[in-house]
Scaffold this motif. Structure first.
Motif, PDB file in Angstrom:
ATOM      1  N   VAL A 114      30.547-166.113  10.060  1.00 13.07           N
ATOM      2  CA  VAL A 114      30.611-164.676   9.814  1.00 13.07           C
ATOM      3  C   VAL A 114      31.993-164.417   9.219  1.00 13.07           C
ATOM      4  CG1 VAL A 114      30.482-162.365  10.803  1.00 13.07           C
ATOM      5  CG2 VAL A 114      29.072-164.212  11.751  1.00 13.07           C
ATOM      6  N   VAL A 115      32.009-163.878   8.010  1.00 13.89           N
ATOM      7  CA  VAL A 115      33.252-163.692   7.267  1.00 13.89           C
ATOM      8  C   VAL A 115      33.499-162.207   7.051  1.00 13.89           C
ATOM      9  CG1 VAL A 115      34.504-164.246   5.140  1.00 13.89           C
ATOM     10  CG2 VAL A 115      32.823-165.871   6.052  1.00 13.89           C
ATOM     11  N   LEU A 116      34.692-161.771   7.369  1.00 15.39           N
ATOM     12  CA  LEU A 116      35.119-160.413   7.058  1.00 15.39           C
ATOM     13  C   LEU A 116      35.770-160.418   5.682  1.00 15.39           C
ATOM     14  CD1 LEU A 116      35.797-157.429   7.733  1.00 15.39           C
ATOM     15  CD2 LEU A 116      37.945-158.291   8.726  1.00 15.39           C
ATOM     16  N   VAL A 117      35.338-159.500   4.835  1.00 10.49           N
ATOM     17  CA  VAL A 117      36.002-159.250   3.557  1.00 10.49           C
ATOM     18  C   VAL A 117      36.591-157.849   3.670  1.00 10.49           C
ATOM     19  CG1 VAL A 117      35.791-159.134   1.049  1.00 10.49           C
ATOM     20  CG2 VAL A 117      34.310-160.698   2.349  1.00 10.49           C
ATOM     21  N   ALA A 118      37.892-157.776   3.918  1.00  4.57           N
ATOM     22  CA  ALA A 118      38.583-156.495   4.084  1.00  4.57           C
ATOM     23  C   ALA A 118      39.363-156.203   2.813  1.00  4.57           C
ATOM     24  CB  ALA A 118      39.533-156.558   5.281  1.00  4.57           C
ATOM     25  N   TYR A 119      39.438-154.934   2.458  1.00  2.00           N
ATOM     26  CA  TYR A 119      40.105-154.579   1.208  1.00  2.00           C
ATOM     27  C   TYR A 119      40.883-153.278   1.350  1.00  2.00           C
ATOM     28  CZ  TYR A 119      36.254-151.309   0.827  1.00  2.00           C
ATOM     29  OH  TYR A 119      35.361-150.308   1.090  1.00  2.00           O
ATOM     30  N   GLY A 120      41.920-153.168   0.539  1.00  2.00           N
ATOM     31  CA  GLY A 120      42.669-151.936   0.372  1.00  2.00           C
ATOM     32  C   GLY A 120      42.507-151.485  -1.059  1.00  2.00           C
ATOM     33  N   SER A 121      41.891-150.326  -1.258  1.00  3.27           N
ATOM     34  CA  SER A 121      41.556-149.847  -2.601  1.00  3.27           C
ATOM     35  C   SER A 121      41.780-148.347  -2.681  1.00  3.27           C
ATOM     36  CB  SER A 121      40.083-150.175  -2.893  1.00  3.27           C
ATOM     37  OG  SER A 121      39.720-149.824  -4.197  1.00  3.27           O
ATOM     38  N   THR A 122      42.446-147.906  -3.704  1.00  3.79           N
ATOM     39  CA  THR A 122      42.691-146.480  -3.879  1.00  3.79           C
ATOM     40  C   THR A 122      41.641-145.830  -4.771  1.00  3.79           C
ATOM     41  OG1 THR A 122      45.056-146.815  -3.569  1.00  3.79           O
ATOM     42  CG2 THR A 122      44.389-144.765  -4.635  1.00  3.79           C
ATOM     43  N   TYR A 123      41.288-146.474  -5.874  1.00  2.18           N
ATOM     44  CA  TYR A 123      40.360-145.891  -6.842  1.00  2.18           C
ATOM     45  C   TYR A 123      38.982-146.541  -6.832  1.00  2.18           C
ATOM     46  CZ  TYR A 123      44.706-143.897  -8.506  1.00  2.18           C
ATOM     47  OH  TYR A 123      45.903-143.248  -8.574  1.00  2.18           O
TER      48      TYR A 123
ATOM     49  N   ALA B 186      37.556-152.353  -4.090  1.00  3.49           N
ATOM     50  CA  ALA B 186      36.372-152.313  -3.217  1.00  3.49           C
ATOM     51  C   ALA B 186      35.189-152.992  -3.903  1.00  3.49           C
ATOM     52  CB  ALA B 186      36.031-150.870  -2.854  1.00  3.49           C
ATOM     53  N   GLU B 187      35.021-152.763  -5.200  1.00  4.51           N
ATOM     54  CA  GLU B 187      33.931-153.407  -5.940  1.00  4.51           C
ATOM     55  C   GLU B 187      34.144-154.915  -6.032  1.00  4.51           C
ATOM     56  OE1 GLU B 187      33.770-151.211  -9.599  1.00  4.51           O
ATOM     57  OE2 GLU B 187      32.877-149.454  -8.625  1.00  4.51           O
ATOM     58  N   LEU B 188      35.380-155.351  -6.189  1.00  6.61           N
ATOM     59  CA  LEU B 188      35.660-156.792  -6.181  1.00  6.61           C
ATOM     60  C   LEU B 188      35.328-157.386  -4.811  1.00  6.61           C
ATOM     61  CD1 LEU B 188      39.055-156.903  -8.118  1.00  6.61           C
ATOM     62  CD2 LEU B 188      36.813-157.636  -8.947  1.00  6.61           C
ATOM     63  N   ALA B 189      35.684-156.679  -3.747  1.00  2.16           N
ATOM     64  CA  ALA B 189      35.376-157.152  -2.390  1.00  2.16           C
ATOM     65  C   ALA B 189      33.861-157.250  -2.193  1.00  2.16           C
ATOM     66  CB  ALA B 189      36.000-156.219  -1.354  1.00  2.16           C
ATOM     67  N   GLN B 190      33.116-156.288  -2.713  1.00  2.00           N
ATOM     68  CA  GLN B 190      31.649-156.351  -2.620  1.00  2.00           C
ATOM     69  C   GLN B 190      31.125-157.587  -3.346  1.00  2.00           C
ATOM     70  OE1 GLN B 190      29.502-154.638  -0.864  1.00  2.00           O
ATOM     71  NE2 GLN B 190      30.898-153.072  -0.120  1.00  2.00           N
TER      72      GLN B 190
ATOM     73  N   LEU C 140      26.416-167.514   3.992  1.00  2.00           N
ATOM     74  CA  LEU C 140      27.325-166.991   4.998  1.00  2.00           C
ATOM     75  C   LEU C 140      26.993-165.524   5.261  1.00  2.00           C
ATOM     76  CD1 LEU C 140      30.622-168.501   3.566  1.00  2.00           C
ATOM     77  CD2 LEU C 140      29.225-169.426   5.409  1.00  2.00           C
ATOM     78  N   SER C 141      27.364-165.058   6.417  1.00  2.00           N
ATOM     79  CA  SER C 141      27.208-163.638   6.732  1.00  2.00           C
ATOM     80  C   SER C 141      28.531-162.958   6.420  1.00  2.00           C
ATOM     81  CB  SER C 141      26.848-163.465   8.211  1.00  2.00           C
ATOM     82  OG  SER C 141      26.770-162.101   8.527  1.00  2.00           O
ATOM     83  N   ALA C 142      28.537-162.081   5.404  1.00  2.00           N
ATOM     84  CA  ALA C 142      29.765-161.420   4.982  1.00  2.00           C
ATOM     85  C   ALA C 142      29.699-159.936   5.303  1.00  2.00           C
ATOM     86  CB  ALA C 142      29.983-161.630   3.485  1.00  2.00           C
ATOM     87  N   HIS C 143      30.729-159.453   5.976  1.00  2.00           N
ATOM     88  CA  HIS C 143      30.855-158.031   6.291  1.00  2.00           C
ATOM     89  C   HIS C 143      31.992-157.479   5.447  1.00  2.00           C
ATOM     90  CE1 HIS C 143      29.137-158.819  10.593  1.00  2.00           C
ATOM     91  NE2 HIS C 143      28.366-159.285   9.634  1.00  2.00           N
ATOM     92  N   VAL C 144      31.681-156.605   4.511  1.00  2.00           N
ATOM     93  CA  VAL C 144      32.681-156.030   3.623  1.00  2.00           C
ATOM     94  C   VAL C 144      33.093-154.673   4.188  1.00  2.00           C
ATOM     95  CG1 VAL C 144      33.191-155.311   1.263  1.00  2.00           C
ATOM     96  CG2 VAL C 144      31.627-157.243   1.671  1.00  2.00           C
ATOM     97  N   ARG C 145      34.396-154.522   4.473  1.00  2.00           N
ATOM     98  CA  ARG C 145      34.897-153.307   5.121  1.00  2.00           C
ATOM     99  C   ARG C 145      36.232-152.887   4.509  1.00  2.00           C
ATOM    100  NH1 ARG C 145      30.561-153.955   7.128  1.00  2.00           N
ATOM    101  NH2 ARG C 145      29.973-154.289   9.274  1.00  2.00           N
ATOM    102  N   SER C 146      36.449-151.590   4.487  1.00  2.00           N
ATOM    103  CA  SER C 146      37.758-151.083   4.110  1.00  2.00           C
ATOM    104  C   SER C 146      38.753-151.527   5.185  1.00  2.00           C
ATOM    105  CB  SER C 146      37.724-149.555   4.022  1.00  2.00           C
ATOM    106  OG  SER C 146      39.009-149.066   3.758  1.00  2.00           O
ATOM    107  N   ALA C 147      39.910-151.981   4.759  1.00  2.00           N
ATOM    108  CA  ALA C 147      40.902-152.508   5.699  1.00  2.00           C
ATOM    109  C   ALA C 147      41.312-151.485   6.748  1.00  2.00           C
ATOM    110  CB  ALA C 147      42.133-152.999   4.931  1.00  2.00           C
TER     111      ALA C 147
END
Length: 171
Positions: free
Chosen positions: A5-14, A18-22, A33-40
């Motif tokens: 289970v992988v967390l993909v956390a991101y910091g994005s203003t515009y 976030a789209e790259l993290a997705q 893999l199980s990926a959870h994409v979340r705002s940091a």
């Protein structure tokens, strides 16, 4: 059942990072893999995760605030987990043409947390951008979309291969 289970956390203003993290999360999912994409700024607990990918938009050589705060808040746990970092931001084709070294602050963070790798991807800034500086950049003709989603997917696929290998080694 997914291996990790992988967390993909991101910091994005515009929204570009976030789209790259997705895209990273999607490639990890396709690799089993199980990926959870979340705002940091939304992540409070890293206990459910076996590995972490953190991305931050670059502004004047610094990671976006939420990504910096996430890394600082979770530094102890991040230093014990398999960790990869990415930055987004160059508003030109340079990130697609060669490996760009991270800015000094991100390089220090990479070493401090023991990240396995850092990569820089091109960014996006368009007429929807808010803020005086962002609008000035767009009006000056320096905006555009310089993201390479094939490169993002290839990088994330490499992460998946490494995590699968770690799993096999642990068995």
């Amino acid at each position: 059942m997914p291996d990790h289970v992988v967390l993909v956390a991101y910091g994005s203003t515009y929204g570009s990072t976030a789209e790259l993290a997705q895209a990273v999360g999607s490639a990890l999912g396709k690799a089993g893999l199980s990926a959870h994409v979340r705002s940091a700024d939304e992540v409070r607990d890293l206990t459910p995760y076996d590995a972490v990918v953190v991305g931050g938009a670059l502004y004047a050589g610094r990671w976006q605030r939420d990504a910096r705060r996430f890394a600082r808040r979770h530094r102890r746990v991040l230093s014990r987990l398999p960790l990869w970092l990415f930055s987004s931001g160059p508003l030109d084709a340079s990130a697609s043409q060669r490996d760009l070294p991270p800015p000094r602050s991100v390089r220090r963070l990479t070493h401090r947390l023991g990240a396995r790798e850092h990569v820089t991807f091109g960014g996006r800034l368009d007429e929807r951008a808010r803020g005086r500086m962002a609008r000035m950049i767009v009006r000056a003709g320096r905006g555009g979309d310089f993201r390479d989603f094939d490169a993002v997917s290839a990088w994330a696929s490499g992460i998946a291969r490494e995590l699968h290998s770690l799993r096999e080694t642990a068995r």
